[in-house]
Scaffold this motif. Structure first.
Motif, PDB file in Angstrom:
ATOM      1  N   ASN A   1      -6.911  -3.447   1.359  1.00  0.00           N
ATOM      2  CA  ASN A   1      -7.688  -2.210   1.448  1.00  0.00           C
ATOM      3  C   ASN A   1      -8.188  -1.803   0.068  1.00  0.00           C
ATOM      4  OD1 ASN A   1      -7.462   1.127   1.433  1.00  0.00           O
ATOM      5  ND2 ASN A   1      -8.494   0.250   3.207  1.00  0.00           N
ATOM      6  N   LEU A   2      -7.335  -1.971  -0.955  1.00  0.00           N
ATOM      7  CA  LEU A   2      -7.785  -1.722  -2.326  1.00  0.00           C
ATOM      8  C   LEU A   2      -8.962  -2.620  -2.675  1.00  0.00           C
ATOM      9  CD1 LEU A   2      -7.624  -0.759  -5.279  1.00  0.00           C
ATOM     10  CD2 LEU A   2      -5.798  -2.450  -5.624  1.00  0.00           C
TER      11      LEU A   2
ATOM     12  N   PRO B   1      -7.645  -1.431  12.387  1.00  0.00           N
ATOM     13  CA  PRO B   1      -8.653  -0.883  11.465  1.00  0.00           C
ATOM     14  C   PRO B   1      -9.095  -1.888  10.410  1.00  0.00           C
ATOM     15  CG  PRO B   1      -6.900   0.710  11.824  1.00  0.00           C
ATOM     16  CD  PRO B   1      -6.444  -0.573  12.456  1.00  0.00           C
ATOM     17  N   TYR B   2      -8.169  -2.732   9.937  1.00  0.00           N
ATOM     18  CA  TYR B   2      -8.569  -3.708   8.927  1.00  0.00           C
ATOM     19  C   TYR B   2      -9.522  -4.745   9.512  1.00  0.00           C
ATOM     20  CZ  TYR B   2      -8.654  -6.935   5.070  1.00  0.00           C
ATOM     21  OH  TYR B   2      -9.110  -7.727   4.039  1.00  0.00           O
TER      22      TYR B   2
ATOM     23  N   LEU C   1       0.838  -1.194   0.000  1.00  0.00           N
ATOM     24  CA  LEU C   1       0.000   0.000   0.000  1.00  0.00           C
ATOM     25  C   LEU C   1       0.878   1.252   0.000  1.00  0.00           C
ATOM     26  CD1 LEU C   1      -2.895   1.184   0.331  1.00  0.00           C
ATOM     27  CD2 LEU C   1      -2.521   1.076   2.796  1.00  0.00           C
ATOM     28  N   TYR C   2       1.983   1.200   0.701  1.00  0.00           N
ATOM     29  CA  TYR C   2       2.859   2.367   0.873  1.00  0.00           C
ATOM     30  C   TYR C   2       3.463   2.810  -0.461  1.00  0.00           C
ATOM     31  CZ  TYR C   2       6.398   5.373   3.069  1.00  0.00           C
ATOM     32  OH  TYR C   2       7.183   6.444   3.443  1.00  0.00           O
TER      33      TYR C   2
ATOM     34  N   GLN D   1     -10.883   7.608   0.797  1.00  0.00           N
ATOM     35  CA  GLN D   1      -9.884   8.268   1.632  1.00  0.00           C
ATOM     36  C   GLN D   1      -8.750   7.310   2.002  1.00  0.00           C
ATOM     37  OE1 GLN D   1      -9.968  11.538   2.591  1.00  0.00           O
ATOM     38  NE2 GLN D   1     -11.852  11.830   1.410  1.00  0.00           N
ATOM     39  N   LEU D   2      -7.606   7.890   2.360  1.00  0.00           N
ATOM     40  CA  LEU D   2      -6.572   7.115   3.032  1.00  0.00           C
ATOM     41  C   LEU D   2      -7.138   6.594   4.337  1.00  0.00           C
ATOM     42  CD1 LEU D   2      -3.619   9.642   2.630  1.00  0.00           C
ATOM     43  CD2 LEU D   2      -4.006   7.576   1.255  1.00  0.00           C
ATOM     44  N   VAL D   3      -6.571   5.491   4.845  1.00  0.00           N
ATOM     45  CA  VAL D   3      -7.093   4.912   6.080  1.00  0.00           C
ATOM     46  C   VAL D   3      -7.043   5.925   7.221  1.00  0.00           C
ATOM     47  CG1 VAL D   3      -4.858   3.936   6.820  1.00  0.00           C
ATOM     48  CG2 VAL D   3      -7.011   2.885   7.590  1.00  0.00           C
ATOM     49  N   GLU D   4      -6.048   6.816   7.209  1.00  0.00           N
ATOM     50  CA  GLU D   4      -5.932   7.787   8.301  1.00  0.00           C
ATOM     51  C   GLU D   4      -7.142   8.718   8.365  1.00  0.00           C
ATOM     52  OE1 GLU D   4      -1.865   6.582   6.981  1.00  0.00           O
ATOM     53  OE2 GLU D   4      -3.659   7.281   5.946  1.00  0.00           O
TER      54      GLU D   4
END
Length: 474
Positions: A140-141, A192-193, A60-61, A468-471
């Motif tokens: 996440n994608l 979060p996941y 992801l990064y 959005q980004l997870v943050e």
């Protein structure tokens, strides 16, 4: 007189057009496979990124999962089906090359013996498997594609990734862990996941696992000299830091795990997590440096020598853009004005330090959401959404202009009067190796991330909701 394009004030459509120019450059680094698409992480670098956590091919990064998210977001902005197709092909590659539970077993037994500048972070197994670099981040994608398309294959894969993760959990008396790195970049980032998959399925196993992970991380907190509690969740001697120091901020320190605790409280209602998040915030307040209007938080702390005061990171990983997320979360939960005041003070600390235009030792042109200007843009947009105060929209617009100003548009070889319509960012990702400048394709590091941040501002101005980004999802 002809208008000078450098004088114009950028509008939402300008940001989208620049993001599309970035996509054209990213496309030149596409690698087609029998299973889907991935991208070169850095086309002009000679580094071997194959076992480097943040830049493995699916991360992801800096890998294909992040670029796939960028394509999905660009599709939301302009409704071009070709962009959705790219995102789905990125997902296809991730799904077809999935290693299952064996990924964790291999990564957790990994230790590098190489003597190069990347060697130390390769010895952080928790970062290798963690959300930003491992299968949960890639998934996440897939979760976002399920939301966008409703295709069951994406839902099934997201659940499979959560099940693979749980197969490799280590049960301790205090709860669950996976590695020795319990920061947001490591174990804590799984929460979060797991919560997302619980919401997707309604299966309590995932929420219970997230809770057990939270309890384990809470148990690692210790009372801080100036109030609150701190979490030293990464052994920095592995990367040649002195044994007495520890990181403080979002990616690898107290504010990051505090933010995770706030997310866990919202999902579980367990008071222990809210109290831990409050304790983390009190610790941050106790070491902040500044005045009643603006503050910054040290990069390092030590019980022997005190917090570092020589330089300050300003963006997401170790700076106010990340640390403010804890205070934003606590304000949304408690509605206590003091937490909102701290969000504003941290934001103004960025400006008081000379950013976004002026670089400094802890804020340098890495061109990364992680540690540079696009991370500031994401932050200022979030604070403006939270407060509605024009001050923060102005800061966002300044950050966007700085992001654009650091980009490179290649000349058209057929007509020197024009560009060829592509755009990229070249950055010195390693703070301590400023001469190591390359173009990267990724989300948290690279051209996709810069374009992503410009789309964030476009979405704000157009009043449109993009992924959005997870943050900023919680």
């Amino acid at each position: 007189m002809t208008a000078n394009y450098l004088f114009r004030r950028y509008q939402a459509d300008d940001y989208i057009a620049i993001a599309q120019e970035a996509e054209k450059w990213i496309r030149t680094n596409e690698i087609e496979t029998p299973y889907g698409i991935r991208w070169k992480q850095s086309p002009d670098s000679s580094e071997d990124f194959s076992d480097y956590p943040m830049l493995t091919e699916k991360a992801l990064y800096g890998g294909s999962a992040g670029i796939g998210l960028f394509y999905l977001r660009l599709y939301q902005a302009v409704h071009n089906e070709a962009y959705l197709d790219k995102a789905e092909k990125a997902a296809d590659y991730i799904i077809h090359t999935d290693e299952g539970p064996d990924f964790y077993r291999k990564a957790l037994s990994h230790a590098s013996g190489e003597a190069d500048k990347l060697v130390h972070v390769k010895n952080m197994p928790g970062w290798i498997i963690g959300y930003y670099n491992g299968p949960t981040g890639s998934a996440n994608l897939i979760l976002k594609l399920y939301e966008a398309t409703g295709k069951e294959k994406y839902r099934d894969y997201a659940v499979k990734v959560a099940d693979d993760l749980l197969q490799n959990a280590v049960k301790e008396e205090e709860g669950l862990r996976w590695s020795e790195q319990n920061d947001a970049c490591g174990d804590a980032g799984f929460a979060p996941y797991l919560i997302s998959v619980w919401k997707l399925t309604g299966d309590r196993r995932y929420l219970d696992a997230a809770s057990a992970l939270g309890h384990y991380v809470v148990s690692r907190g210790k009372p801080a000299p100036n109030g609150g509690r701190y979490w030293n969740v990464v052994d920095l001697t592995i990367i040649d830091f002195p044994p007495d120091v520890f990181w403080v901020n979002f990616a690898h320190g107290t504010s990051g795990v505090g933010w995770i605790f706030a997310i866990l409280y919202q999902a579980t209602g367990e008071e222990i997590f809210l109290q831990a998040a409050r304790d983390a915030a009190e610790y941050i307040k106790g070491i902040a440096v500044g005045d009643e209007n603006a503050v910054l938080v040290p990069y390092l702390d030590s019980l022997e020598r005190g917090p570092s005061t020589e330089f300050y990171y300003l963006s997401t990983c170790h700076g106010p853009a990340g640390t403010a997320l804890l205070f934003e979360a606590l304000y949304k939960i408690t509605k206590e004005p003091s937490y909102l005041d701290w969000v504003k003070k941290l934001s103004r600390g960025i400006i008081a330090a000379g950013a976004p235009e002026q670089f400094s030792r802890g804020y340098w042109p890495s061109q990364a959401i992680c540690c540079s200007t696009p991370g500031l843009l994401e932050h200022f947009i979030s604070v403006y959404r939270l407060t509605g105060e024009p001050e923060f929209l102005r800061y966002a617009e300044r950050a966007a202009r700085t992001v654009i100003g650091q980009s490179h548009a290649d000349d058209d070889p057929a007509d020197i009067y024009k560009t060829q319509g592509t755009r990229r960012w070249l950055g010195a990702w390693w703070r301590t190796i400023p001469q190591d400048v390359h173009s990267y394709t990724g989300l948290y590091l690279g051209t996709a991330g810069n374009a992503w941040s410009l789309l964030s501002l476009a979405g704000l101005l157009k009043n449109e909701d993009y992924i959005q980004l997870v943050e900023y999802d919680y």
